[in-house]
Every structure is written in structure tokens, then in C-alpha cells.
Design a protein around this motif. Structure first.
Motif, PDB file in Angstrom:
ATOM      1  N   CYS A  79       0.860  -1.189   0.000  1.00 45.09           N
ATOM      2  CA  CYS A  79       0.000   0.000   0.000  1.00 45.09           C
ATOM      3  C   CYS A  79       0.890   1.231   0.000  1.00 45.09           C
ATOM      4  N   SER A  80       0.908   1.943  -1.109  1.00 45.49           N
ATOM      5  CA  SER A  80       1.764   3.126  -1.234  1.00 45.49           C
ATOM      6  C   SER A  80       1.351   4.226  -0.262  1.00 45.49           C
ATOM      7  N   TYR A  81       0.073   4.336   0.029  1.00 43.53           N
ATOM      8  CA  TYR A  81      -0.419   5.388   0.926  1.00 43.53           C
ATOM      9  C   TYR A  81       0.051   5.156   2.359  1.00 43.53           C
ATOM     10  N   SER A  82       0.026   3.915   2.798  1.00 43.33           N
ATOM     11  CA  SER A  82       0.328   3.597   4.195  1.00 43.33           C
ATOM     12  C   SER A  82       1.811   3.447   4.475  1.00 43.33           C
ATOM     13  N   ASP A  83       2.603   3.222   3.449  1.00 49.70           N
ATOM     14  CA  ASP A  83       4.033   2.938   3.623  1.00 49.70           C
ATOM     15  C   ASP A  83       4.861   4.136   3.151  1.00 49.70           C
ATOM     16  N   SER A  84       4.933   5.159   4.001  1.00 49.52           N
ATOM     17  CA  SER A  84       5.620   6.396   3.608  1.00 49.52           C
ATOM     18  C   SER A  84       7.135   6.232   3.568  1.00 49.52           C
ATOM     19  N   GLU A  85       7.664   5.222   4.231  1.00 53.36           N
ATOM     20  CA  GLU A  85       9.109   5.019   4.233  1.00 53.36           C
ATOM     21  C   GLU A  85       9.614   4.536   2.879  1.00 53.36           C
ATOM     22  N   ARG A  86       8.810   3.720   2.196  1.00 52.25           N
ATOM     23  CA  ARG A  86       9.264   3.126   0.940  1.00 52.25           C
ATOM     24  C   ARG A  86       8.637   3.744  -0.310  1.00 52.25           C
ATOM     25  N   PHE A  87       7.424   4.301  -0.178  1.00 56.28           N
ATOM     26  CA  PHE A  87       6.707   4.720  -1.381  1.00 56.28           C
ATOM     27  C   PHE A  87       6.187   6.150  -1.302  1.00 56.28           C
ATOM     28  N   TYR A  88       6.151   6.805  -2.454  1.00 54.68           N
ATOM     29  CA  TYR A  88       5.494   8.092  -2.582  1.00 54.68           C
ATOM     30  C   TYR A  88       3.985   7.867  -2.691  1.00 54.68           C
ATOM     31  N   SER A  89       3.204   8.866  -2.262  1.00 56.32           N
ATOM     32  CA  SER A  89       1.743   8.779  -2.354  1.00 56.32           C
ATOM     33  C   SER A  89       1.174  10.162  -2.613  1.00 56.32           C
ATOM     34  N   PHE A  90       0.522  10.320  -3.750  1.00 55.06           N
ATOM     35  CA  PHE A  90      -0.070  11.615  -4.098  1.00 55.06           C
ATOM     36  C   PHE A  90      -1.241  11.941  -3.181  1.00 55.06           C
ATOM     37  N   ARG A  91      -1.987  10.925  -2.767  1.00 54.24           N
ATOM     38  CA  ARG A  91      -3.114  11.177  -1.866  1.00 54.24           C
ATOM     39  C   ARG A  91      -2.636  11.548  -0.462  1.00 54.24           C
ATOM     40  N   ARG A  92      -1.519  11.043  -0.076  1.00 48.46           N
ATOM     41  CA  ARG A  92      -0.974  11.367   1.241  1.00 48.46           C
ATOM     42  C   ARG A  92      -0.308  12.733   1.227  1.00 48.46           C
ATOM     43  N   GLU A  93       0.445  13.028   0.168  1.00 50.75           N
ATOM     44  CA  GLU A  93       1.184  14.277   0.035  1.00 50.75           C
ATOM     45  C   GLU A  93       1.134  14.717  -1.427  1.00 50.75           C
ATOM     46  N   PRO A  94       0.248  15.644  -1.782  1.00 53.29           N
ATOM     47  CA  PRO A  94       0.108  16.046  -3.184  1.00 53.29           C
ATOM     48  C   PRO A  94       1.399  16.516  -3.840  1.00 53.29           C
ATOM     49  N   LYS A  95       2.306  17.102  -3.061  1.00 47.56           N
ATOM     50  CA  LYS A  95       3.611  17.494  -3.606  1.00 47.56           C
ATOM     51  C   LYS A  95       4.606  16.428  -3.184  1.00 47.56           C
ATOM     52  N   THR A  96       4.897  15.511  -4.095  1.00 51.23           N
ATOM     53  CA  THR A  96       5.739  14.367  -3.751  1.00 51.23           C
ATOM     54  C   THR A  96       6.396  13.815  -5.001  1.00 51.23           C
ATOM     55  N   GLY A  97       7.227  12.804  -4.826  1.00 46.53           N
ATOM     56  CA  GLY A  97       7.940  12.214  -5.948  1.00 46.53           C
ATOM     57  C   GLY A  97       7.208  11.027  -6.551  1.00 46.53           C
ATOM     58  N   ARG A  98       7.938  10.255  -7.353  1.00 52.50           N
ATOM     59  CA  ARG A  98       7.361   9.084  -8.012  1.00 52.50           C
ATOM     60  C   ARG A  98       8.346   7.917  -7.926  1.00 52.50           C
ATOM     61  N   ASN A  99       7.799   6.743  -7.614  1.00 50.39           N
ATOM     62  CA  ASN A  99       8.565   5.498  -7.684  1.00 50.39           C
ATOM     63  C   ASN A  99       8.555   4.990  -9.118  1.00 50.39           C
ATOM     64  N   GLY A 100       9.570   4.226  -9.472  1.00 47.17           N
ATOM     65  CA  GLY A 100       9.644   3.652 -10.807  1.00 47.17           C
ATOM     66  C   GLY A 100       9.459   2.148 -10.776  1.00 47.17           C
ATOM     67  N   SER A 101       8.767   1.628 -11.791  1.00 48.88           N
ATOM     68  CA  SER A 101       8.637   0.192 -11.987  1.00 48.88           C
ATOM     69  C   SER A 101       9.175  -0.123 -13.381  1.00 48.88           C
ATOM     70  N   LEU A 102      10.178  -1.006 -13.456  1.00 47.39           N
ATOM     71  CA  LEU A 102      10.900  -1.249 -14.701  1.00 47.39           C
ATOM     72  C   LEU A 102      10.957  -2.726 -15.027  1.00 47.39           C
ATOM     73  N   ILE A 103      10.986  -3.009 -16.326  1.00 46.14           N
ATOM     74  CA  ILE A 103      11.164  -4.377 -16.793  1.00 46.14           C
ATOM     75  C   ILE A 103      11.980  -4.327 -18.080  1.00 46.14           C
ATOM     76  N   TRP A 104      12.878  -5.298 -18.252  1.00 41.89           N
ATOM     77  CA  TRP A 104      13.747  -5.287 -19.430  1.00 41.89           C
ATOM     78  C   TRP A 104      14.124  -6.716 -19.839  1.00 41.89           C
ATOM     79  N   LEU A 105      14.543  -6.826 -21.090  1.00 45.39           N
ATOM     80  CA  LEU A 105      15.059  -8.094 -21.629  1.00 45.39           C
ATOM     81  C   LEU A 105      16.579  -8.012 -21.635  1.00 45.39           C
ATOM     82  N   ARG A 106      17.224  -8.921 -20.911  1.00 45.14           N
ATOM     83  CA  ARG A 106      18.681  -8.921 -20.886  1.00 45.14           C
ATOM     84  C   ARG A 106      19.237  -9.346 -22.236  1.00 45.14           C
ATOM     85  N   GLU A 107      20.319  -8.723 -22.635  1.00 45.72           N
ATOM     86  CA  GLU A 107      20.939  -9.022 -23.926  1.00 45.72           C
ATOM     87  C   GLU A 107      21.801 -10.270 -23.838  1.00 45.72           C
TER      88      GLU A 107
END
Length: 258
Positions: A230-258
Motif C-alpha cells: 500500500c503506497s499510501y500507508s508505507d511512507s518510508e518506501r513509497f510516494y503517495s499523491f493522496r498522502r502528500e500532493p507534492k511528492t515524488g514518483r517510484n519507478g517500476s521497470l522491466i527489461w530483456l537482458r541481452e
């Protein structure tokens, strides 16, 4: 200091890399501390770009991720892994997909649902930003349709989003999802994903994870993982726009290794 990440726990093929960033490890200052990856939130651009470079280095990514200009829509673009646009000219889309080794698909979130896809053969990937509007609009079924294989050959991971116990919406959101139900079981699953907050039916708690699972299952996907943060409840690990409208963004990435 390397940006700390969560490695999704799912049976993806060995050549598929995936990671979800946490707040720690970057150089952004409050209220964006520390590893904000978004340029559009009024953080110092130099800090954001430094965080992005840090991420590429710490994960040993084959190329720079294809960062998107996300608009809560349903457009998905192809990530070639080459000729990446400048950050100021990022494609306006809410997801990307690829079959190219070296390509890195990425989305940014702060309560919306990040969804990672791959096929069992390890030859195709996708990353999608699914707020309730995009989810309702069919972005997940559109993503499923970008894969060459049948939906039962896909694996999907649901990343950190606002949890079902805090995501309050109006009755019009429930109706919007019901209007897009693919079949009667999907319709029932949608109903089950909403909990009424009042007798008038004006306020509900919505379960984004359950809505995503229902959409994916209705589209033929059977292997669905994640959905336990839960991004809203876990302020240590995740940003939350509903919790703090001025905040950052977490990234989720996926890739194919060469």
C-alpha cells in the motif's frame, strides 16, 4: 548511494529483469526525498536526472529506460531500446512494450498501479501505469493484445499502489467500471472490488488490485502475482499523491537482458 529496489517475486524467465524503486538511495531533497524519478513534480531537474543515472548504474541496465509522459490514458508505445527521445520529448503514453533485448520499459507511480508483463518464453515485456481511469478504460486488455502469445502464456506482476482500505472513490467510479465489464463473471468481480462507505452509495472503497486481477482474468491471463503493498500507508518506501500532493514518483521497470 545506490537507489534501493524491490525485486518482484514471480516466476519470470531468467533473461527478464524487473525492479521497483523505493524512496531511499537518491539525492532529491524534501518533500521529494530521496529517489524521485519524475521530472514533472517540481523537483530539481538535476537531482531527478542524477537519480535516473544512479538507477541505470545500480541496476546495470542495458540502456536508459523509455520514460513516458503519462496522462492517465490507455495509449501504449513500442520501446525499441535505441534512439531514445530527450526527456522533454517523452512519448505521451501510459505504457510501453517491447520484444527487443536491451529495451527497458518503465512507468512512474505514486498511488496508481504499476503493472509489469512478460511472456513465459522471455521474448516480450511491457510496463503499464494504471490509475483507475486507465484501468477502467482498458489499458490492461490493450497491453495483453500486444503480445504474440495467447493470454494464458503471460505472467503479470502488480506493483505498489494505494491499498483497498484507503482508496475512497465516488459511486460514478463503480458505474464506470461496470459499464466496461467484459462478461457476467467480470461484472461480479467488479462489484466485489468495491465496499460501500455509506448507505446512499455515494462513497466506496475501491480495490485497484482486485479490479486489475478481474480485468486480466477476463482477458484470459491466469498467472498474476504481487498486489500486496500500500503506497499510501508505507511512507518510508513509497510516494503517495493522496498522502502528500507534492511528492515524488517510484519507478517500476522491466527489461530483456541481452
Amino acid at each position: 548511494m545506490p537507489i534501493e529496489v524491490i525485486t518482484p517475486q514471480w516466476p519470470a524467465p531468467a533473461n527478464v529483469g524487473a525492479a521497483i524503486t523505493m524512496r531511499s538511495g537518491g539525492c532529491s531533497r524534501a518533500p521529494f526525498d530521496q529517489s524521485n524519478l519524475a521530472l514533472h513534480v517540481q523537483d530539481d531537474p538535476e537531482h531527478v536526472l542524477a537519480n535516473r543515472r544512479n538507477l541505470v548504474e545500480s541496476l546495470n541496465l542495458p540502456t536508459e529506460p523509455l520514460w513516458l509522459d503519462q496522462v492517465h490514458g490507455t495509449d501504449i508505445v513500442y520501446a525499441s531500446g535505441a534512439d531514445l527521445p530527450e526527456s522533454s520529448n517523452a512519448p505521451q503514453a501510459d505504457g510501453s512494450y517491447s520484444d527487443q533485448p536491451g529495451a527497458v520499459c518503465a512507468v512512474l507511480t505514486a498511488d496508481c498501479l504499476p503493472v509489469l508483463f512478460c511472456n513465459r518464453a522471455g521474448t516480450q515485456i511491457a510496463a503499464v501505469h494504471a490509475g483507475w481511469r486507465g484501468l477502467c478504460g482498458g489499458i490492461l486488455r490493450k497491453t495483453v493484445a500486444t503480445f504474440y502469445q495467447s493470454p494464458d502464456q503471460l505472467l503479470v506482476y502488480l506493483g505498489p499502489a494505494i491499498g483497498p482500505h484507503v482508496f475512497e472513490v465516488g459511486g460514478e467510479v463503480l458505474q464506470a467500471f461496470l459499464d466496461q465489464a467484459q462478461n457476467p463473471p467480470h461484472q461480479q468481480a467488479i462489484v466485489n472490488a468495491f465496499t460501500a462507505r455509506d448507505s446512499a452509495g455515494d462513497k466506496y472503497l475501491a480495490d485497484l488490485y482486485a479490479l486489475a486481477r478481474a480485468e486480466l482474468q477476463a482477458s484470459g491471463v491466469r498467472q498474476i502475482y504481487g498486489g500486496d503493498y500500500c503506497s499510501y500507508s508505507d511512507s518510508e518506501r513509497f510516494y503517495s499523491f493522496r498522502r502528500e500532493p507534492k511528492t515524488g514518483r517510484n519507478g517500476s521497470l522491466i527489461w530483456l537482458r541481452e
